[in-house]
Design an enzyme around this catalytic site. Structure first.
Site, PDB file in Angstrom:
ATOM      1  N   GLU A 265       0.776  -1.194  -0.074  1.00 59.97           N
ATOM      2  CA  GLU A 265       0.085   0.077   0.038  1.00 59.97           C
ATOM      3  C   GLU A 265       1.039   1.206  -0.117  1.00 59.97           C
ATOM      4  O   GLU A 265       0.558   2.333  -0.616  1.00 59.97           O
ATOM      5  CB  GLU A 265      -0.896  -0.009   1.276  1.00 59.97           C
ATOM      6  N   TRP A 268       1.744   1.660  -3.227  1.00 58.31           N
ATOM      7  CA  TRP A 268       0.767   2.337  -4.197  1.00 58.31           C
ATOM      8  C   TRP A 268       0.782   3.746  -4.346  1.00 58.31           C
ATOM      9  O   TRP A 268       0.682   4.254  -5.435  1.00 58.31           O
ATOM     10  CB  TRP A 268      -0.628   1.588  -3.722  1.00 58.31           C
ATOM     11  N   TRP A 296     -23.027   9.832 -18.387  1.00 58.47           N
ATOM     12  CA  TRP A 296     -23.306   9.914 -17.071  1.00 58.47           C
ATOM     13  C   TRP A 296     -24.819  10.819 -16.853  1.00 58.47           C
ATOM     14  O   TRP A 296     -25.118  11.615 -17.587  1.00 58.47           O
ATOM     15  CB  TRP A 296     -22.351  10.779 -16.326  1.00 58.47           C
ATOM     16  N   ASN A 334     -10.775   2.408   4.056  1.00 58.98           N
ATOM     17  CA  ASN A 334     -10.278   2.194   2.596  1.00 58.98           C
ATOM     18  C   ASN A 334     -11.408   1.296   1.796  1.00 58.98           C
ATOM     19  O   ASN A 334     -11.711   1.414   0.919  1.00 58.98           O
ATOM     20  CB  ASN A 334      -8.771   1.550   2.363  1.00 58.98           C
ATOM     21  N   TRP A 352     -17.223  10.028 -12.198  1.00 59.52           N
ATOM     22  CA  TRP A 352     -16.414   9.916 -11.211  1.00 59.52           C
ATOM     23  C   TRP A 352     -15.879  11.260 -10.568  1.00 59.52           C
ATOM     24  O   TRP A 352     -15.274  11.381  -9.324  1.00 59.52           O
ATOM     25  CB  TRP A 352     -15.227   8.921 -11.443  1.00 59.52           C
ATOM     26  N   TRP A 375      -9.912   7.036  -7.754  1.00 56.57           N
ATOM     27  CA  TRP A 375     -11.291   7.370  -8.612  1.00 56.57           C
ATOM     28  C   TRP A 375     -11.370   6.430  -9.940  1.00 56.57           C
ATOM     29  O   TRP A 375     -12.331   5.890 -10.200  1.00 56.57           O
ATOM     30  CB  TRP A 375     -11.662   8.678  -8.391  1.00 56.57           C
TER      31      TRP A 375
END
Length: 458
Positions: A265, A268, A296, A334, A352, A375
């Site tokens: 992580e 990441w 959308w 998370n 988004w 996202w």
């Protein structure tokens, strides 16, 4: 006395493992400065929750510098204007800073470097973003091979000790008053939950790390359970640079158990920075070709649905719990971030970017790269992302990850429901004041898949 050296603080608000400060302190007198530059960031100026955190982090940094016989100078304006003016004022010949990778900070570094001798140091990531490449010298787009290549270069170097002394200039320049910056909310003061939950600053970061290091070996089994405190809670401290990833790595890597999952992580974060180096506008532009034309929903009922999502009034307990936790603490678990993001994008079929903007304003760890990458992963629009047609079922996710206690904490109107009802309250058990679902799961799924087919057919 030699000429003073300016240390330009940004998202690196610490004294330990601070390469720019260590280098400057070895040269002579140091003038530490933080510049509140909303002009360069433009629409990416910090949101409300981040500004609350910044205020307290700057207080902490200032106090730490004073213990060393130094002080923190505060100025407001464009860095490319403020720093040359300050250098002329104090007779400084050079500026030291940690390198940043957000597009506005890269632009600021170029501009400052044209006016002054600017020395940029590494220190906010495990490896300098852009330095981990394929055998052909190309940047990675997919996380797994990136992490494999990065892991071969680890561990990171040992953290640097804070300077024993920081020499002061012959005279100090004037500093603006932190309270005058208006970073704290007043009318209304919505930060009570943030104050209760967080201790911004380097000492608060060290305390969080110490607590987590004791349970890091159990990370894999705990991280997806929002009712338990199995995560590190280090994300805002890392974002503001109150602690470095090298410090976190060396404090946790020998814990054994499933600590490797946690370390990935941290990797990441590095990956996200490498993504924005390749795609600087990743926070506002879909990476996959044509995805910005996705059908959308917007306006009218969609706007009402967006506001209900923001306020935790969707009628889905796990979603509402997450959104209320976010508003109260400036943070969200998370696993629940994934559930709430998927719900907005797919069940509500809302762009988004609306979610990214809301998180940018309300998260204390609102990191441009990580927020955008996460996202776009959920939307299926990113260079490395989940497929759009994979739609999370929030009701079953809630039960799978044992979120009953989490829901009781953040959705108190459901607190008296038994375990068999709290994840998915039946019409008879649903309290009168709790909203009905904005859309049923099956209907939301079918609408999302229909939009996907329409998008593919265009």
């Amino acid at each position: 006395m030699s000429s003073p050296v300016i240390v330009w603080f940004r998202r690196d608000l610490r004294l330990s493992d601070q390469a720019a400060l260590v280098e400057a302190a070895a040269k002579g007198p140091v003038v530490p400065v933080y510049v509140l530059d909303d002009e360069t960031a433009k629409h990416r100026a910090m949101g409300g929750a981040s500004r609350w955190w910044l205020h307290h982090s700057l207080e902490s940094l200032g106090a730490g510098l004073e213990e060393k016989g130094s002080r923190l100078i505060l100025r407001r304006g464009r860095c490319e204007d403020v720093l040359p003016a300050l250098a002329k004022e104090v007779g400084a010949s050079e500026v030291h800073a940690l390198r940043h990778y957000e597009p506005w900070w890269r632009n600021a570094e170029k501009a400052v470097g044209k006016a002054l001798t600017l020395h940029l140091h590494h220190g906010n990531y495990l490896a300098p973003p852009g330095s981990v490449t394929t055998g052909a010298g190309q940047p990675y787009k997919i996380f797994t091979p990136f992490w494999r290549a990065l892991h071969e270069r680890l561990p990171p170097p040992d953290p640097l000790y804070r300077p024993h002394t920081i020499a002061a200039p012959e005279s100090w320049p004037e500093s603006e008053a932190l309270d005058d910056w208006g970073l704290l909310p007043t009318r209304p003061d919505w930060a009570g939950g943030l104050r209760d939950f967080w201790t911004p600053g380097e000492e608060g970061a060290k305390a969080r790390l110490k607590t987590f290091a004791e349970k890091a070996s159990r990370y894999e089994g705990q991280r997806n359970l929002p009712a338990r405190n199995g995560t590190s809670f280090l994300s805002p401290h890392l974002h503001f640079g109150e602690i470095s990833p090298a410090q976190v790595w060396h404090a946790t890597s020998s814990a054994g158990g499933s600590v490797a999952t946690f370390l990935s992580e941290i990797g990441w974060r590095d990956y996200a920075q490498n993504v924005i180096l390749q795609y600087p506008d990743y926070g506002g532009t879909s990476a996959r070709e044509g995805f910005d034309d996705f059908p959308w929903r917007s306006g009218g009922q969609a706007q009402e649905d967006l506001e209900a999502w923001q306020q935790g009034r969707t009628g889905y307990p796990i979603v509402d719990a997450g959104m209320r936790e976010l508003w109260h603490t400036g943070w969200m678990h998370n696993r629940v971030r994934m559930i709430t993001a998927s719900f907005l994008i797919k069940h509500l079929l809302i762009d988004w970017r609306e979610g990214e903007k809301w998180f940018w304003d309300t998260l204390v760890d609102a990191d441009y790269a990580s927020n955008a990458v996460n996202w776009q992963w959920n939307a299926g629009s990113g260079v490395d992302s989940n497929m759009f047609v994979r739609i999370m079922a929030p009701l079953s996710q809630s039960e799978k990850f044992d979120a009953a206690g989490y829901i009781r904490q953040w959705v108190p109107e459901l607190a008296d429901l038994p375990a068999g009802e709290i994840h998915d309250p039946s019409p008879m058990a649903r309290p009168k004041g709790y909203p009905q679902r904005l859309i049923e799961h099956r209907a939301g799924r079918e609408r999302a898949l229909g939009a996907w087919e329409q998008f593919k057919g265009e």
